[in-house]
Design an enzyme around this catalytic site. Structure first.
Site, PDB file in Angstrom:
ATOM      1  N   GLY B  36     -43.466  15.798  51.201  1.00 59.23           N
ATOM      2  CA  GLY B  36     -43.945  17.183  51.210  1.00 59.23           C
ATOM      3  C   GLY B  36     -44.314  17.723  49.836  1.00 59.23           C
ATOM      4  N   GLY B  38     -46.834  16.705  47.985  1.00 58.48           N
ATOM      5  CA  GLY B  38     -48.288  16.660  47.760  1.00 58.48           C
ATOM      6  C   GLY B  38     -48.809  15.279  47.384  1.00 58.48           C
ATOM      7  N   LYS B  39     -47.962  14.249  47.497  1.00 53.35           N
ATOM      8  CA  LYS B  39     -48.398  12.880  47.170  1.00 53.35           C
ATOM      9  C   LYS B  39     -49.571  12.452  48.044  1.00 53.35           C
ATOM     10  CE  LYS B  39     -44.709  10.484  48.159  1.00 53.35           C
ATOM     11  NZ  LYS B  39     -43.593  11.277  48.631  1.00 53.35           N
ATOM     12  N   GLU B 157     -46.963   4.841  50.712  1.00 52.41           N
ATOM     13  CA  GLU B 157     -45.707   4.384  51.306  1.00 52.41           C
ATOM     14  C   GLU B 157     -45.840   2.961  51.866  1.00 52.41           C
ATOM     15  OE1 GLU B 157     -43.055   6.422  51.303  1.00 52.41           O
ATOM     16  OE2 GLU B 157     -43.901   8.427  51.070  1.00 52.41           O
TER      17      GLU B 157
END
Lengths: 252, 294
Positions: B36, B38-39, B157
């Site tokens: 959450g 902003g990545k 990720e």
């Protein structure tokens, strides 16, 4: 020593413009025409992968034709088709196949599980869509032609007139559809354009059936020809805009 | 070189990122922040799925949106939620994507068998992906991102679903790849990037908090990191006074790894801070570290 002022020739506006254009054209990569671009893309990707979902498309097309045929037959049982009425019917329903293909295989594409990966490939979904939509337009035109041929033998229609009427309607709708895709943001307004076509045609043929028939039949053959060609050109231009759509608007 | 220049991103009135400035050269960059922060928004802007509200992103001096397919031609991307066609085998799926990436079939087939060997999926290359585990799917995702031998490899990720052995293998692979390309790896798992990233980028409060190598970032807590054992009855008071980074039960007591400013107690043992310590400390509520190199 006499000091003479050297004469330096100063280029006029035209020469300057020509030189600037020459420098720019040498510095930039040549932009291929849209047709050449589609051909290069077709050669690099191939039909198999541009139409990865060919089986689904063929099945949807087949199912749509069956549904539309049964719909026509059942409507025909309630209201006997007159010749003029059929032309109205053809004009209103000609974009149906295109509409179904464009909705399921373009508008719905954002739901694809690999949308994000496809959008970051060299040829992204919108560039592929330009080729696919052109193909859909042409397939819809041929399928309409085939169905009109079958109807014409049964109801004694003027095949050529019915076909050009159908093609005019198809490309008018296809251009409108692409315009909505490119200019409108919300899904509801895009769907409203699709529904609007059907509703307006139904309204006109129901409430002022005779006037509408007369208008459609009074327009000379060649006018439809000109509208069809203009419609196709406009459609082609909108397809070109589709290839740069992601670059201009962002996609997620 | 990839340059993010004064980039801000807003969704309506909601601001996600503000005035981001980052330069990427060849090497591994670990984009580290909690979920959450902003990545993914930043990553989506780097892969042209989103456009900045303000600012620009340049690749070798040209704005990436202007480069269009030329940029995508040098880009490899693994999204956070990686989708696939369930009835495809990895080979079919990779052949399809190779076509979209403009790779010729013969060349693609060679590359695909090389990549499937690299991600240890050689034996499953013909099996339908609907039967695959999460880790296997993720490995297909990594392979697709590397199909076109990209100059910029962006992975969101990437280690989600991978077991420890696969993670280690993946880290080795990235180090190898990063020799001649930009590798940007977004994660909230510190160990994924700690040993391999040339630089760590941390995002907090919509801005870049730190951008430096692991050692320098870890050193921000130098002389402030301790371990000690506390009775269970005193644990709550201890937590209130110091910022606890890790806790475990040991020898009938609570063992704390914590951050303390000021004079240390004699029973405290000074320890070397790690990147994970800084990460946990930096994202603890209301805490800011001085001396950050942004």
């Amino acid at each position: 020593m006499s000091r003479k002022k050297p004469h330096i020739p100063f280029p006029n506006e035209k020469v300057m413009e020509r030189e600037i254009e020459a420098i720019i054209s040498r510095g930039l990569d040549p932009t291929p025409s849209f047709g050449r671009y589609l051909l290069t893309m077709y050669r690099q990707i191939g039909f198999r992968y541009i139409f990865r979902d060919a089986t689904e498309i063929a099945f949807t097309l087949f199912l749509s034709i069956i549904i539309l045929t049964f719909l026509s037959i059942s409507v025909g049982n309630y209201a006997a088709f007159e010749q003029g009425n059929l032309y109205t019917w053809i004009f209103g329903w000609s974009p149906a196949l295109y509409m179904i293909m464009a909705y399921f295989f373009f508008m719905n594409k954002k739901q694809s599980p690999i949308y994000e990966v496809e959008m970051t490939c060299k040829y992204n979904m919108y560039q592929l869509a330009a080729f696919r939509m052109l193909f859909f337009g042409l397939v819809a035109m041929l399928m309409n032609g085939f169905m009109i041929f079958l109807i014409a033998s049964e109801y004694q229609l003027n095949f050529y007139f019915a076909f050009i009427l159908s093609t005019t309607s198809l490309f008018l709708f296809a251009t409108l559809f692409l315009y909505a895709q490119l200019k409108m943001k919300s899904l509801i307004s895009k769907l409203a354009v699709i529904a609007g076509w059907g509703l307006i045609n139904m309204f006109l043929s129901y409430f002022s059936s005779e006037v509408y028939q007369t208008i459609l039949q009074q327009i000379p053959f060649y006018v439809y020809g000109v509208i069809s060609i203009c419609g196709f050109i406009l459609y082609y231009k909108h397809l070109k805009k589709l290839t740069v759509y992601a670059r201009a608007k962002g996609v997620v | 070189m990839l340059v993010v220049n004064n980039v801000s991103k807003q969704f309506g009135n909601f601001s996600v990122l503000e005035d981001i400035n980052i330069e990427f050269n060849n090497g591994v960059y670990g984009l580290l922040a909690p979920n959450g922060a902003g990545k993914t928004t930043l990553i989506k802007m780097l892969v042209t799925l989103l456009f900045p509200t303000k600012g620009e992103i340049l690749y070798n001096g040209t704005e990436i949106t202007g480069l269009d397919e030329k940029y995508r031609d040098v880009l490899g991307y693994l999204p956070q939620e990686f989708g696939y066609y369930k009835n495809y085998s990895p080979e079919q799926y990779l052949l399809y994507l190779a076509a979209l990436k403009g790779i010729h079939k013969k060349q693609a087939k060679e590359r695909i068998s090389e990549l499937l060997r690299l991600v240890n999926l050689e034996e499953a290359s013909q099996k339908k992906m609907k039967k695959f585990s999460g880790g296997m799917i993720q490995r297909v995702g990594i392979a697709q991102a590397m199909l076109n031998d990209p100059k910029i490899l962006i992975l969101d990720e990437p280690t989600a679903g991978l077991d420890p052995k696969e993670r280690a293998r993946f880290r080795k692979l990235l180090t190898e790849l990063a020799r001649n390309r930009i590798v940007i790896l977004s994660t909230h798992i510190v160990s994924d990037v700690e040993s391999i990233a040339n630089e760590i980028i941390m995002i907090k409060d919509k801005a870049v908090l730190y951008k430096d190598n692991t050692e320098n970032i870890s050193n921000l807590l130098e002389g402030k990191m301790y371990e000690t054992e506390v009775d269970f009855s005193e644990a709550t008071t201890f937590r209130e006074r110091y910022t606890s980074i890790a806790e475990k039960r040991e020898n009938g007591k609570m063992k704390f790894r914590f951050v303390a400013n000021g004079e240390p107690h004699t029973e405290w043992k000074s320890v070397t801070p790690t990147l994970e310590d800084v990460f946990l400390y930096a994202y603890a509520d209301g805490i800011t570290l001085n001396g950050a190199s942004v």
